[in-house]
Design an enzyme around this catalytic site. Structure first.
Site, PDB file in Angstrom:
ATOM      1  N   ARG A  20      41.870  -2.505  66.679  1.00  0.00           N
ATOM      2  CA  ARG A  20      42.993  -2.862  67.068  1.00  0.00           C
ATOM      3  C   ARG A  20      43.304  -4.262  67.788  1.00  0.00           C
ATOM      4  NH1 ARG A  20      45.605   1.930  68.777  1.00  0.00           N
ATOM      5  NH2 ARG A  20      46.679   0.824  70.286  1.00  0.00           N
ATOM      6  N   LYS A  41      48.946  -6.514  50.450  1.00  0.00           N
ATOM      7  CA  LYS A  41      47.562  -6.217  50.491  1.00  0.00           C
ATOM      8  C   LYS A  41      46.631  -7.712  50.405  1.00  0.00           C
ATOM      9  CE  LYS A  41      47.411  -2.975  52.302  1.00  0.00           C
ATOM     10  NZ  LYS A  41      48.751  -2.198  52.601  1.00  0.00           N
ATOM     11  N   GLU A  67      46.972  -9.893  53.322  1.00  0.00           N
ATOM     12  CA  GLU A  67      46.407  -9.764  54.680  1.00  0.00           C
ATOM     13  C   GLU A  67      44.722  -9.576  54.662  1.00  0.00           C
ATOM     14  OE1 GLU A  67      47.325  -6.111  56.643  1.00  0.00           O
ATOM     15  OE2 GLU A  67      47.616  -4.938  54.381  1.00  0.00           O
ATOM     16  N   LYS A 118      45.480  -3.017  63.895  1.00  0.00           N
ATOM     17  CA  LYS A 118      45.791  -1.913  63.321  1.00  0.00           C
ATOM     18  C   LYS A 118      47.194  -1.374  63.705  1.00  0.00           C
ATOM     19  CE  LYS A 118      45.258   1.552  60.314  1.00  0.00           C
ATOM     20  NZ  LYS A 118      45.569   1.211  59.005  1.00  0.00           N
TER      21      LYS A 118
END
Ligand code: M6R
Length: 610
Positions: free
Chosen positions: A27, A487, A490, A605
């Site tokens: 997070r 994808k 990141e 996230k």
């Protein structure tokens, strides 16, 4: 963004705090800190960097106590630094606060508090909370002081506070950012997300917006911001604690890619039967009549979930003949959308906590649209806010890059489109039986596809030095091109773009040269010949083509530099398979480049701020 963990019980809090923060590190991970109360005295330890840095610090200088709170940060106000790390304390160092969210009126509160003599140490918005609580603490007691302070605050928060004045309790509050209280035997856990407490208990209370909790080892007392007491039920989370561990894989991302066949089986389980045309969704909360009344579908989501929505648009148009569109949640919420009671708004979200998606659901409800959430996290805010919910049942997704959440979202969308198609009389029972049969085949085909991993790893080796990449697709291959590019960006930090292949000639073709890898979704179906033409165009300009093609395709061989075959399936289901090699490609490129795969830089996230 940011993770909060708390422990109160009869054991040393520190190991729980460190373990819990590790589970929440996805997070946010630019700095971290913990605080404990030992014999009524506060001890704080914090540092810039990851939880492993904090852990090393704590090994040298441990802090004791059977109660504590911790925080892993994703900076919003104030750069990552020791002073800006949480916990933050008041002037007298009697209390500490950890916070996830944004206090929007912190500047004016800070000025007022400074004028009253408070001295600030950090550049964060959070610190005002510590000082506000300090002002009320003596007269009100901790629980009431936190409540009173929050009445002065605008913005979003999940927070936890401990104080020397009342050493046996944690006070927590939530508005906009998630927070759960886990109940063990004579011990309680506080966390931003379920995986952090799964190892200790499956019994949780979800705090709702505007609720505060006073948590001691014996009990959890909950009140609203008005001070009125609130009674809450314990929810039992059935996720297997092992599912929140890496289980022998080097990264969660790789584990979660491999979990996809079983995750899809779980998504389907109980909702369809082999050789049947029946589809059941227990919590959809829509009658057949309501389904028939829907005249338009709007998908709303962010990031990877938005890509699932793009495929949803194709599937609903094709299988249910319903006008459908997909909107970025952040755009939808501010756009004055034209929707009414016959519009179905489908919010797609792994976490169920994404701030923009939540606001889009509120906007849709305010305009009388019916709302459904396609969500992975049971009991999350969006799942509870929407009129109906379909859980993806993927189990916890810990890697920041979404993989199994995406393919299970696609599975749910396919089934929903079938259900709507049936109820609207577009698809008959025989056709539905066949389409369900094809879906049931997918997990086994995906297992077969995962055997291509060594080949994909070898291709990744060749691409790992690239600085740019293009991903092209047509039809349902286009959202997969977007997802493949996301994808790669990141996790490997390579600049990548996804395009509808036909758009190449309108600009991006200028980018093609021998250094440009072009990943092309060349899947069997109506648009196959056209995509072959696009490949020729890339080859003619010296680009390297990596084709994802359907098994048995021989025409593609001489046109591509590399080919990854996917097992054959119907066009509507091909995205479920085609995305897997792109996930693996991004993963292995990131491995070769030495990137932090499960915690890519600057990302978190779940994005609980706008
Ligand atoms: O939890 P959500 O599905 O609402 O999250 C939306 C996006 O933040 C998320 O899909 C993000 O784009 C992924 N990390 C990308 O892999």
């Amino acid at each position: 963004m940011c993770g909060i963990f708390g422990y109160v019980g009869y054991k040393e809090a520190l190991p729980f705090l460190v373990e819990g923060l590790k589970k929440l590190e996805y997070r946010g991970y630019d700095s971290a800190g913990v605080a404990t109360l030992d014999k009524g005295k506060l001890f704080v330890s914090k540092c810039v960097g990851k939880i492993s840095d904090l852990e090393s610090l704590l090994q040298q200088k441990p802090i004791a106590g059977e109660i504590g709170i911790g925080h892993t940060r994703w900076a919003t106000h104030g750069q990552p630094s020791h002073l800006n790390s949480h916990p933050h304390e008041d002037c007298r160092s009697e209390l500490v606060v950890v916070h996830n969210g944004i206090i929007e009126n912190y500047m004016e509160l800070r000025q007022e508090l400074s004028a009253r003599g408070h001295k600030f140490k950090s550049a964060t918005d959070t610190e005002v909370l510590a000082h506000l609580i300090e002002e009320n603490l003596e007269a009100e007691g901790l629980f009431s002081a936190v409540r009173k302070s929050l009445l002065a605050v605008r913005g979003s928060y999940a927070l936890a506070v401990i104080s020397e004045r009342e050493p046996g309790k944690i006070v927590a509050a939530r508005h906009g950012s998630p927070l759960i209280v886990g109940h063990g035997e004579d011990e309680k856990f506080l966390a931003s997300d379920i995986p952090a407490i799964l190892k200790y208990t499956g019994k949780v209370i979800y705090l709702d917006n505007g609720e505060l909790a006073e948590i001691s080892s014996e009990e959890t007392r909950i009140i609203g911001l008005s001070g009125k007491s609130v009674s809450k039920k314990l929810t039992f989370i059935s996720w297997d604690p092992e599912s929140a561990e890496k289980g022998g894989y080097s990264h969660f991302m790789l584990k979660e890619i491999h979990e996809q066949p079983n995750a899809i089986r779980k998504t389907i389980e109980g909702r369809v039967e082999a050789d049947s045309h029946k589809i059941h969704f227990d919590e959809l909360n829509l009658t057949d009549e309501e389904i028939r009344r829907v005249n338009r579908v709007v998908f709303t989501a962010c990031g990877t979930s938005w890509h699932a929505g793009l495929i949803g648009e194709y599937l609903f148009e094709q299988l249910a003949k319903l006008p459908s569109e997909v909107e970025y949640a952040a755009e939808f919420r501010y756009r004055n959308p034209i929707i009414d009671e016959n519009t179905l708004v489908i919010a797609i979200t792994q976490s169920g906590e994404t701030a923009d998606t939540l606001a889009a659901v509120w906007e849709a409800k305010a305009r009388n649209a019916k709302t459904i959430a396609i969500c992975n996290v049971v009991g999350s805010t969006i799942a509870r806010e929407a009129h109906g919910v379909v859980y993806t049942n993927a189990g916890p997704e810990i890697g920041v890059a979404s993989t199994k959440a995406f393919t299970t979202q696609l599975t749910v969308i396919y089934l929903l489109a079938l259900l709507f198609g049936k109820r609207r009389g577009i698809i008959d029972d025989n056709e539905a039986t066949e389409l369900i049969r094809r879906l049931i085949e997918i997990p086994q085909k995906m297992e077969q596809l995962l055997l291509s991993e060594p080949k994909i790893e070898a291709i990744a080796e060749k691409l790992s030095k690239a600085t740019n990449a293009l991903y092209l697709g047509r039809g349902k291959g286009f959202p997969i091109a977007l997802e493949g590019a996301l994808k790669l960006k990141e996790v490997s930090y390579i600049h990548a773009e996804g395009y509808p292949a036909a758009e190449m000639k309108h600009g991006p073709i200028a980018l093609i040269d021998e250094n440009m890898p072009v990943v092309v979704l060349a899947l069997a179906g109506r648009r196959y010949d056209k995509i072959l033409g696009n490949i020729e165009e890339v080859k003619a300009r010296g680009g390297q083509v990596i084709a994802v093609a359907s098994e048995g395709d021989t025409m593609i061989t001489e046109k591509s530099d590399e080919i990854i075959y996917i097992p054959s399936t119907i066009e509507s289901l091909s995205p479920l398979l085609a995305v897997v090699p792109l996930q693996l490609l991004a993963y292995y490129i990131a491995v070769k480049r030495g990137c932090h795969i499960d915690q890519p830089r600057n990302l978190a996230k779940s994005v609980t701020v706008e």
